[in-house]
Structures are given as C-alpha cells and as structure tokens.
Design a protein around this motif. Sequence first.
Motif, PDB file in Angstrom:
ATOM      1  N   LEU A 110     -12.548  12.516 -27.997  1.00 49.86           N
ATOM      2  CA  LEU A 110     -11.142  12.941 -28.043  1.00 49.86           C
ATOM      3  C   LEU A 110     -10.456  12.331 -26.837  1.00 49.86           C
ATOM      4  CD1 LEU A 110     -11.930  16.659 -28.889  1.00 49.86           C
ATOM      5  CD2 LEU A 110     -10.993  14.936 -30.468  1.00 49.86           C
ATOM      6  N   ALA A 111      -9.601  11.354 -27.074  1.00 49.64           N
ATOM      7  CA  ALA A 111      -8.987  10.621 -25.971  1.00 49.64           C
ATOM      8  C   ALA A 111      -7.494  10.914 -25.901  1.00 49.64           C
ATOM      9  CB  ALA A 111      -9.200   9.116 -26.148  1.00 49.64           C
ATOM     10  N   ASP A 112      -7.019  11.296 -24.737  1.00 50.97           N
ATOM     11  CA  ASP A 112      -5.575  11.464 -24.497  1.00 50.97           C
ATOM     12  C   ASP A 112      -4.917  12.228 -25.641  1.00 50.97           C
ATOM     13  OD1 ASP A 112      -5.483   9.682 -22.043  1.00 50.97           O
ATOM     14  OD2 ASP A 112      -6.402   8.374 -23.519  1.00 50.97           O
ATOM     15  N   THR A 113      -5.469  13.411 -25.902  1.00 53.82           N
ATOM     16  CA  THR A 113      -4.984  14.210 -27.024  1.00 53.82           C
ATOM     17  C   THR A 113      -4.948  15.670 -26.630  1.00 53.82           C
ATOM     18  OG1 THR A 113      -5.245  14.518 -29.414  1.00 53.82           O
ATOM     19  CG2 THR A 113      -7.273  14.449 -28.130  1.00 53.82           C
ATOM     20  N   ARG A 114      -4.633  16.515 -27.565  1.00 46.90           N
ATOM     21  CA  ARG A 114      -4.574  17.947 -27.303  1.00 46.90           C
ATOM     22  C   ARG A 114      -5.007  18.681 -28.565  1.00 46.90           C
ATOM     23  NH1 ARG A 114       0.939  16.768 -27.403  1.00 46.90           N
ATOM     24  NH2 ARG A 114       1.463  17.622 -25.366  1.00 46.90           N
ATOM     25  N   ALA A 115      -5.478  19.930 -28.382  1.00 45.83           N
ATOM     26  CA  ALA A 115      -5.847  20.747 -29.544  1.00 45.83           C
ATOM     27  C   ALA A 115      -4.662  21.595 -30.012  1.00 45.83           C
ATOM     28  CB  ALA A 115      -7.023  21.648 -29.190  1.00 45.83           C
ATOM     29  N   VAL A 195     -21.337  18.782 -32.217  1.00 44.03           N
ATOM     30  CA  VAL A 195     -21.841  17.427 -31.957  1.00 44.03           C
ATOM     31  C   VAL A 195     -21.515  17.032 -30.511  1.00 44.03           C
ATOM     32  CG1 VAL A 195     -21.779  16.585 -34.333  1.00 44.03           C
ATOM     33  CG2 VAL A 195     -19.710  16.418 -32.913  1.00 44.03           C
ATOM     34  N   PRO A 196     -22.302  16.082 -29.958  1.00 46.82           N
ATOM     35  CA  PRO A 196     -21.995  15.624 -28.603  1.00 46.82           C
ATOM     36  C   PRO A 196     -20.564  15.109 -28.515  1.00 46.82           C
ATOM     37  CG  PRO A 196     -24.079  14.691 -29.376  1.00 46.82           C
ATOM     38  CD  PRO A 196     -23.445  15.376 -30.551  1.00 46.82           C
ATOM     39  N   THR A 197     -19.833  15.601 -27.530  1.00 44.05           N
ATOM     40  CA  THR A 197     -18.396  15.309 -27.445  1.00 44.05           C
ATOM     41  C   THR A 197     -18.016  14.825 -26.050  1.00 44.05           C
ATOM     42  OG1 THR A 197     -17.913  16.986 -29.127  1.00 44.05           O
ATOM     43  CG2 THR A 197     -16.088  16.346 -27.691  1.00 44.05           C
ATOM     44  N   ARG A 198     -17.179  13.804 -26.016  1.00 48.06           N
ATOM     45  CA  ARG A 198     -16.599  13.337 -24.755  1.00 48.06           C
ATOM     46  C   ARG A 198     -15.080  13.480 -24.855  1.00 48.06           C
ATOM     47  NH1 ARG A 198     -21.239  13.592 -24.290  1.00 48.06           N
ATOM     48  NH2 ARG A 198     -22.742  12.015 -23.608  1.00 48.06           N
ATOM     49  N   VAL A 199     -14.480  13.981 -23.789  1.00 49.80           N
ATOM     50  CA  VAL A 199     -13.034  14.133 -23.729  1.00 49.80           C
ATOM     51  C   VAL A 199     -12.546  13.186 -22.631  1.00 49.80           C
ATOM     52  CG1 VAL A 199     -11.134  15.738 -23.320  1.00 49.80           C
ATOM     53  CG2 VAL A 199     -13.213  16.546 -24.473  1.00 49.80           C
ATOM     54  N   ILE A 200     -11.761  12.196 -23.039  1.00 47.08           N
ATOM     55  CA  ILE A 200     -11.288  11.178 -22.093  1.00 47.08           C
ATOM     56  C   ILE A 200      -9.800  11.408 -21.839  1.00 47.08           C
ATOM     57  CG2 ILE A 200     -10.975   8.698 -21.695  1.00 47.08           C
ATOM     58  CD1 ILE A 200     -13.173   8.134 -23.712  1.00 47.08           C
ATOM     59  N   SER A 211      -4.663  18.610 -17.903  1.00 46.83           N
ATOM     60  CA  SER A 211      -4.797  20.067 -18.118  1.00 46.83           C
ATOM     61  C   SER A 211      -5.111  20.366 -19.586  1.00 46.83           C
ATOM     62  CB  SER A 211      -3.520  20.784 -17.690  1.00 46.83           C
ATOM     63  OG  SER A 211      -2.411  20.231 -18.382  1.00 46.83           O
ATOM     64  N   LEU A 212      -4.587  19.557 -20.499  1.00 43.92           N
ATOM     65  CA  LEU A 212      -4.853  19.771 -21.937  1.00 43.92           C
ATOM     66  C   LEU A 212      -6.261  19.322 -22.298  1.00 43.92           C
ATOM     67  CD1 LEU A 212      -1.418  18.575 -23.372  1.00 43.92           C
ATOM     68  CD2 LEU A 212      -2.218  20.922 -23.058  1.00 43.92           C
ATOM     69  N   ALA A 213      -6.710  18.252 -21.647  1.00 40.55           N
ATOM     70  CA  ALA A 213      -8.094  17.788 -21.873  1.00 40.55           C
ATOM     71  C   ALA A 213      -9.076  18.861 -21.419  1.00 40.55           C
ATOM     72  CB  ALA A 213      -8.326  16.480 -21.113  1.00 40.55           C
ATOM     73  N   ALA A 223     -19.304  19.816 -24.223  1.00 39.66           N
ATOM     74  CA  ALA A 223     -18.422  18.642 -24.083  1.00 39.66           C
ATOM     75  C   ALA A 223     -18.379  18.173 -22.630  1.00 39.66           C
ATOM     76  CB  ALA A 223     -17.013  18.992 -24.555  1.00 39.66           C
ATOM     77  N   GLN A 224     -18.261  16.868 -22.464  1.00 38.21           N
ATOM     78  CA  GLN A 224     -18.135  16.300 -21.115  1.00 38.21           C
ATOM     79  C   GLN A 224     -16.779  15.612 -20.991  1.00 38.21           C
ATOM     80  OE1 GLN A 224     -21.474  13.734 -20.248  1.00 38.21           O
ATOM     81  NE2 GLN A 224     -22.934  15.287 -20.928  1.00 38.21           N
ATOM     82  N   GLN A 225     -16.166  15.797 -19.841  1.00 39.30           N
ATOM     83  CA  GLN A 225     -14.837  15.218 -19.612  1.00 39.30           C
ATOM     84  C   GLN A 225     -14.930  13.982 -18.726  1.00 39.30           C
ATOM     85  OE1 GLN A 225     -11.395  17.819 -19.214  1.00 39.30           O
ATOM     86  NE2 GLN A 225     -11.187  17.026 -17.147  1.00 39.30           N
ATOM     87  N   VAL A 226     -14.154  12.976 -19.070  1.00 36.50           N
ATOM     88  CA  VAL A 226     -14.078  11.771 -18.243  1.00 36.50           C
ATOM     89  C   VAL A 226     -12.602  11.549 -17.917  1.00 36.50           C
ATOM     90  CG1 VAL A 226     -14.521   9.302 -18.128  1.00 36.50           C
ATOM     91  CG2 VAL A 226     -16.071  10.774 -19.444  1.00 36.50           C
TER      92      VAL A 226
END
Length: 257
Positions: A110-115, A195-200, A211-213, A223-226
């Motif tokens: 999930l890159a540069d997005t929001r839920a 599932v394995p998740t990365r938040v960029i 803040s949204l990431a 989830a891991q954040q980058v």
Amino acid sequence: MSQLAFEDSGRGSPVVLFVHAFPFDRRMWRRQIDALARHDVRTIAVDLAGFGASADLPPRRSVDEHADDVAQVLEACGVDRAIAVGLSMGGYVALALARRHPQRLAGLVLADTRASGDTEEAKQGRAVNIERARKQGVAAVFDAMSTAWPPNADRMHIEEMRSLSAAQNPAGVIAALEMMRDRPDATPTLGQIRVPTRVIVGSADGLTPPSLAEIMTRSIPGAQQVIIEGAGHFTNIERSAEFDQVLLDLVRHVRPT
Ligand code: MLT
C-alpha cells in the motif's frame, strides 16, 4: 474474460500486480516492471476502467467493481495469487481486492494511500475537480495536486506525470472522482488482512501523509512501514530504486524456495 486492458510480462514468479494512481494508467509502473523483470518476477499491470487503454469501458461506480475487474484479470491470466501493489487510488482498489478476494493475495503493498473514506472537505474537492476536468481537462486536475510534490521535486518527474494525466479521457476521470468520493472507509477491515504487507509513504507526501500510513501499519497484522525520506506522493517515480527494493524484499519473503 476480463475486460480491462493489461500488460502481463508472462514469465517468472511470484506475480506482482500493479494498480495505478489517479489520474494515470499502467504506464506509471514502467520502472518497477523493468526492475522486477531483471529478477525473474512476473508482473501484471492493469488499466482501471476509464483509464489508459480501458478508457472506453462503462464507468465503474464503486471501488468494489474495480476490485472485481482486477480479480478477473488474474483469472484471465491463470494466476491464483499475486502480490498486489497499489498507489493512492490503486491502494483503495487493492484494499477492496483484499476484502473481496482475499484468496487472490500473496502479499500487499500500500503506497501513498489511505484506508479512510473521503471527509466532507475532500468530497467538496471532488466536486471542484469534476468541474475542472469538464471545463479545463485532466491536466488541470493534475496541476491542482501540487501538494503531491516535495519542494525540490524533479521537473522531469512532474512533466512525465502531467503528460500521462493529459492522455486520460475526462469521462473516465470524472467517473473515478465520483467513485473515490463515495468509497467506504476500509479501516474496519484492515485487521482481517492476513498476507505480508508493506506500507510505503513519502515523508513529504502532502496528499496522503505518513500519519495515514501509520494507521494502516498499526491495523494490519504484521505490516511493516517504509518511510521514504524527502519523497512526495509518487514514491515509485520519485525514488524508484528505494521503492523497487521494498518490492524485492517482499518478493523474497513470499517466493517459494
Ligand atoms: C491518487 O494519487 O490516486 C489520488 O490522489 C487519490 C485521491 O485523490 O484520493
């Protein structure tokens, strides 16, 4: 059969599925497609309905319809599961894919997005952009997204994205603005992602800030954040090497040995 236009590299594993941002098409992923091909990873990049070579498809009214379209592309390609990568609007669709077709996911980026859904202020902004797209064309909508870019943004990157936006069909762009305005809040379902998740996120992303990431990272199990320091909203364009590295790390994590 899927109706969406898409590009399938056809070989390698695992499969990485790219869903583009607004108002662009699958061509925004060319750097990532080339980088992953060098590592024998198969890539599939879609043009969502209303964009790119899918411009003439009937408008989709909901993010769920877009997610179903994307799932159909995987079906058409004979792919059971893929790592879904979505940037901004593509992230909205990837989250709907995770909710509606969880069995299709091997991983999620999930890159540069929001839920969260649109605030009242954001909904008003959609109305302004609908008028802009109608009267001035899609590049004017792109020009209004100035907070997407950091102060020292590379002019070449801005020009590249501007011309990609100018190539889009206003009718498809207007339908996407309505779809984004009406999309539901995906936050309550984040805890179900398995599932394995990365938040960029770019540290200087003024459209979908860190803040949204963080909300997504905290809510998705494991989830891991980058954070890409100094980057704005289009991290895959602005800082493709760092973006690609995150994809490759996740690929190694899910690749069968
Ligand atoms: C995008 O980059 O896809 C858009 O900023 C998403 C949005 O307008 O919500």
